[in-house]
Motif scaffolding. Structure first.
Motif, PDB file in Angstrom:
ATOM      1  N   THR A 139       0.830  -1.205   0.000  1.00 45.63           N
ATOM      2  CA  THR A 139       0.000   0.000   0.000  1.00 45.63           C
ATOM      3  C   THR A 139       0.863   1.252   0.000  1.00 45.63           C
ATOM      4  OG1 THR A 139      -1.693  -1.206   1.241  1.00 45.63           O
ATOM      5  CG2 THR A 139      -1.874   1.189   1.189  1.00 45.63           C
ATOM      6  N   ASN A 140       1.969   1.199   0.713  1.00 47.67           N
ATOM      7  CA  ASN A 140       2.886   2.331   0.772  1.00 47.67           C
ATOM      8  C   ASN A 140       3.413   2.677  -0.614  1.00 47.67           C
ATOM      9  OD1 ASN A 140       4.351   4.336   2.002  1.00 47.67           O
ATOM     10  ND2 ASN A 140       6.049   3.028   2.542  1.00 47.67           N
ATOM     11  N   VAL A 141       3.816   1.655  -1.362  1.00 47.68           N
ATOM     12  CA  VAL A 141       4.348   1.890  -2.707  1.00 47.68           C
ATOM     13  C   VAL A 141       3.246   2.361  -3.644  1.00 47.68           C
ATOM     14  CG1 VAL A 141       5.353   0.746  -4.710  1.00 47.68           C
ATOM     15  CG2 VAL A 141       6.276   0.291  -2.446  1.00 47.68           C
ATOM     16  N   LEU A 142       2.070   1.723  -3.576  1.00 50.54           N
ATOM     17  CA  LEU A 142       0.993   2.056  -4.499  1.00 50.54           C
ATOM     18  C   LEU A 142       0.466   3.475  -4.298  1.00 50.54           C
ATOM     19  CD1 LEU A 142      -1.114  -1.238  -4.498  1.00 50.54           C
ATOM     20  CD2 LEU A 142       0.445  -0.427  -6.265  1.00 50.54           C
ATOM     21  N   MET A 143       0.386   3.919  -3.050  1.00 51.96           N
ATOM     22  CA  MET A 143      -0.225   5.211  -2.753  1.00 51.96           C
ATOM     23  C   MET A 143       0.778   6.345  -2.633  1.00 51.96           C
ATOM     24  SD  MET A 143      -3.366   4.501  -2.835  1.00 51.96           S
ATOM     25  CE  MET A 143      -3.995   6.068  -2.269  1.00 51.96           C
ATOM     26  N   ALA A 144       2.071   6.026  -2.611  1.00 52.41           N
ATOM     27  CA  ALA A 144       3.072   7.084  -2.456  1.00 52.41           C
ATOM     28  C   ALA A 144       4.079   7.082  -3.610  1.00 52.41           C
ATOM     29  CB  ALA A 144       3.791   6.936  -1.115  1.00 52.41           C
ATOM     30  N   LEU A 267       0.484  19.876  -5.489  1.00 46.76           N
ATOM     31  CA  LEU A 267       1.185  20.715  -6.460  1.00 46.76           C
ATOM     32  C   LEU A 267       1.107  22.190  -6.077  1.00 46.76           C
ATOM     33  CD1 LEU A 267       2.643  20.812  -9.219  1.00 46.76           C
ATOM     34  CD2 LEU A 267       0.393  21.025 -10.286  1.00 46.76           C
ATOM     35  N   CYS A 268      -0.047  22.603  -5.524  1.00 45.62           N
ATOM     36  CA  CYS A 268      -0.226  24.016  -5.186  1.00 45.62           C
ATOM     37  C   CYS A 268       0.370  24.380  -3.828  1.00 45.62           C
ATOM     38  CB  CYS A 268      -1.718  24.368  -5.198  1.00 45.62           C
ATOM     39  SG  CYS A 268      -2.515  24.184  -6.805  1.00 45.62           S
ATOM     40  N   LEU A 269       0.241  23.472  -2.868  1.00 46.07           N
ATOM     41  CA  LEU A 269       0.673  23.780  -1.506  1.00 46.07           C
ATOM     42  C   LEU A 269       1.952  23.071  -1.112  1.00 46.07           C
ATOM     43  CD1 LEU A 269      -2.825  23.508   0.226  1.00 46.07           C
ATOM     44  CD2 LEU A 269      -1.712  25.551  -0.725  1.00 46.07           C
ATOM     45  N   GLY A 270       2.386  22.120  -1.917  1.00 49.12           N
ATOM     46  CA  GLY A 270       3.569  21.352  -1.574  1.00 49.12           C
ATOM     47  C   GLY A 270       4.606  21.390  -2.680  1.00 49.12           C
ATOM     48  N   PRO A 271       5.557  20.452  -2.629  1.00 50.03           N
ATOM     49  CA  PRO A 271       6.656  20.490  -3.600  1.00 50.03           C
ATOM     50  C   PRO A 271       6.313  19.886  -4.951  1.00 50.03           C
ATOM     51  CG  PRO A 271       7.015  18.721  -2.018  1.00 50.03           C
ATOM     52  CD  PRO A 271       5.786  19.466  -1.561  1.00 50.03           C
ATOM     53  N   ALA A 272       5.301  18.976  -5.032  1.00 49.55           N
ATOM     54  CA  ALA A 272       5.054  18.290  -6.295  1.00 49.55           C
ATOM     55  C   ALA A 272       3.639  17.739  -6.321  1.00 49.55           C
ATOM     56  CB  ALA A 272       6.066  17.145  -6.485  1.00 49.55           C
ATOM     57  N   PHE A 273       3.210  17.290  -7.498  1.00 51.15           N
ATOM     58  CA  PHE A 273       1.907  16.676  -7.670  1.00 51.15           C
ATOM     59  C   PHE A 273       1.858  15.375  -6.874  1.00 51.15           C
ATOM     60  CE2 PHE A 273      -1.025  13.936 -10.158  1.00 51.15           C
ATOM     61  CZ  PHE A 273      -2.172  14.708 -10.041  1.00 51.15           C
ATOM     62  N   LEU A 274       0.774  15.189  -6.103  1.00 55.60           N
ATOM     63  CA  LEU A 274       0.582  14.010  -5.244  1.00 55.60           C
ATOM     64  C   LEU A 274       1.663  13.901  -4.165  1.00 55.60           C
ATOM     65  CD1 LEU A 274      -0.652  11.251  -7.723  1.00 55.60           C
ATOM     66  CD2 LEU A 274      -1.918  12.268  -5.834  1.00 55.60           C
ATOM     67  N   ALA A 275       2.191  15.034  -3.743  1.00 59.30           N
ATOM     68  CA  ALA A 275       3.117  15.046  -2.608  1.00 59.30           C
ATOM     69  C   ALA A 275       2.305  15.306  -1.342  1.00 59.30           C
ATOM     70  CB  ALA A 275       4.180  16.134  -2.790  1.00 59.30           C
ATOM     71  N   TYR A 276       2.237  14.295  -0.458  1.00 57.71           N
ATOM     72  CA  TYR A 276       1.423  14.413   0.742  1.00 57.71           C
ATOM     73  C   TYR A 276       2.188  15.167   1.830  1.00 57.71           C
ATOM     74  CZ  TYR A 276      -0.678  10.337  -1.559  1.00 57.71           C
ATOM     75  OH  TYR A 276      -1.237   9.485  -2.465  1.00 57.71           O
ATOM     76  N   PRO A 277       1.542  16.087   2.542  1.00 58.82           N
ATOM     77  CA  PRO A 277       2.181  16.670   3.724  1.00 58.82           C
ATOM     78  C   PRO A 277       2.443  15.581   4.762  1.00 58.82           C
ATOM     79  CG  PRO A 277       0.228  17.920   3.067  1.00 58.82           C
ATOM     80  CD  PRO A 277       0.213  16.653   2.283  1.00 58.82           C
ATOM     81  N   LEU A 278       3.590  15.626   5.417  1.00 57.56           N
ATOM     82  CA  LEU A 278       3.971  14.562   6.347  1.00 57.56           C
ATOM     83  C   LEU A 278       2.940  14.384   7.456  1.00 57.56           C
ATOM     84  CD1 LEU A 278       7.833  15.101   6.703  1.00 57.56           C
ATOM     85  CD2 LEU A 278       6.606  13.421   5.319  1.00 57.56           C
ATOM     86  N   ALA A 279       2.404  15.484   7.969  1.00 60.25           N
ATOM     87  CA  ALA A 279       1.460  15.376   9.081  1.00 60.25           C
ATOM     88  C   ALA A 279       0.102  14.822   8.650  1.00 60.25           C
ATOM     89  CB  ALA A 279       1.274  16.748   9.732  1.00 60.25           C
ATOM     90  N   LEU A 280      -0.227  14.932   7.352  1.00 60.84           N
ATOM     91  CA  LEU A 280      -1.541  14.515   6.871  1.00 60.84           C
ATOM     92  C   LEU A 280      -1.480  13.360   5.883  1.00 60.84           C
ATOM     93  CD1 LEU A 280      -3.102  18.049   6.237  1.00 60.84           C
ATOM     94  CD2 LEU A 280      -3.420  16.581   8.240  1.00 60.84           C
TER      95      LEU A 280
END
Length: 314
Positions: A139-144, A267-280
């Motif tokens: 799941t980690n690889v597929l979703m990240a 992409l708008c609030l972070g470094p890249a498209f589909l880049a998740y914030p660590l806390a969320l």
């Protein structure tokens, strides 16, 4: 030679023999049954390779929903005009066999010629696994690490539904997919349709929820939910919804839609498209999976139901 090795050799021989028999048998129904058994045995092979996530998907799709789809196609071919069914000539069969043999030989060569040790990104993935908070490496690889591929897979399912619905005739457009099933209300099918869905829904939700830390996930859970829905439809206890239903269309786009929104947010609030914030990261991934299990269940069920055949009023 250990018992496990003997079991694996016998399993490989049975799978190979069943695959050859499925291709060679002339009857469509027998070939379909062989294919379903083949899918279940392949799932057992994945278990032996410690790929439980892949085994669950293979059992649900290859041996379950795929088998139902092929059985339905075989039933329609059985009722069709024999002169309308195309039979490939010997030359086409020989070319298909030769091409299949070449592909098999190329795969064997690719495996045997791999460098030792084989190139892998597993250490890099393990080193960054903490960022998502997911204990299940698949799941980690597929979703990240390959979230773009996972999102596009759901888009492909959505496009498949559009393709199937486009086969409907003009009078049936916007109506209900597939025929209206009727079964004996006191028969075995109706009994199972009343008994199994309550258990299957719990199992499907559990398979989905445990996918964050153990083998499972949205696709496997969605396939189980779709199977339970189809069982109820086939028993005549409910009917497929009209394709014009706004609620149905919202469910179909919920998974890829939410995935895309989260990606644009990164992409708008972070470094890249589909880049998740660590806390969320984990809450966002779980939210996407909740939407995806609904989309997957509805999409797989509707794909098996087929194109709209009846107007909404009926």
């Amino acid at each position: 030679m250990s018992i496990a090795t003997v079991f694996e050799i016998v399993l490989a021989a049975v799978v190979l023999g069943l695959a050859i028999w499925t291709i060679a048998v002339p009857e469509t129904y027998s070939a379909t049954v062989g294919f379903v058994a083949y899918g279940l045995l392949v799932a057992l092979i994945w278990v032996r390779l410690d790929a439980v996530d892949v085994a669950l998907t293979e059992a649900a799709i290859g041996g379950g929903l795929g088998g139902v789809l092929l059985l339905g196609a075989a039933a329609r071919l059985r009722n069709a005009d024999p002169t309308a069914v195309e039979t490939p000539c010997k030359l086409v069969r020989l070319c298909a066999a030769a091409l299949s043999s070449l592909i098999a030989a190329a795969l064997v060569a690719a495996i045997l010629l791999l460098p030792d040790p084989a190139p892998t990104l597993a250490p890099a993935a393990v080193a960054k696994a903490w960022a998502t908070g997911l204990a299940n490496p698949v799941t980690n690889v597929l979703m990240a690490f390959r979230a773009m591929d996972t999102m596009l897979e759901k888009v492909v399912l959505l496009l498949a539904i559009v393709g199937v619905w486009s086969l409907a005739s003009d009078p049936a457009w916007g109506g209900r997919p597939g025929p209206r099933h009727e079964a004996d209300p006191h028969g075995v099918l109706a009994f199972l349709a009343r008994l199994l869905p309550s258990v299957g829904i719990v199992v499907g939700i559990y398979i989905f929820w445990t996918g964050a830390d153990h083998p499972g996930g949205a696709f496997q859970g969605g396939a189980i939910l779709a199977s339970m829905w189809l069982l109820v439809v086939m028993a005549g206890l409910t009917d497929t919804p009209p394709v014009s239903s706004r609620r149905l269309r919202f469910i179909l786009v919920a998974g890829p839609g939410l995935f895309l929104v989260v990606g644009i947010g990164g992409l708008c609030l972070g470094p890249a498209f589909l880049a998740y914030p660590l806390a969320l990261a984990k809450p966002l991934i779980l939210g996407i999976e909740v939407a995806m299990i609904l989309t997957i269940a509805a999409t797989l069920g509707l794909l098996l139901a087929g194109a709209p055949e009846r107007s909404e009023q009926r």
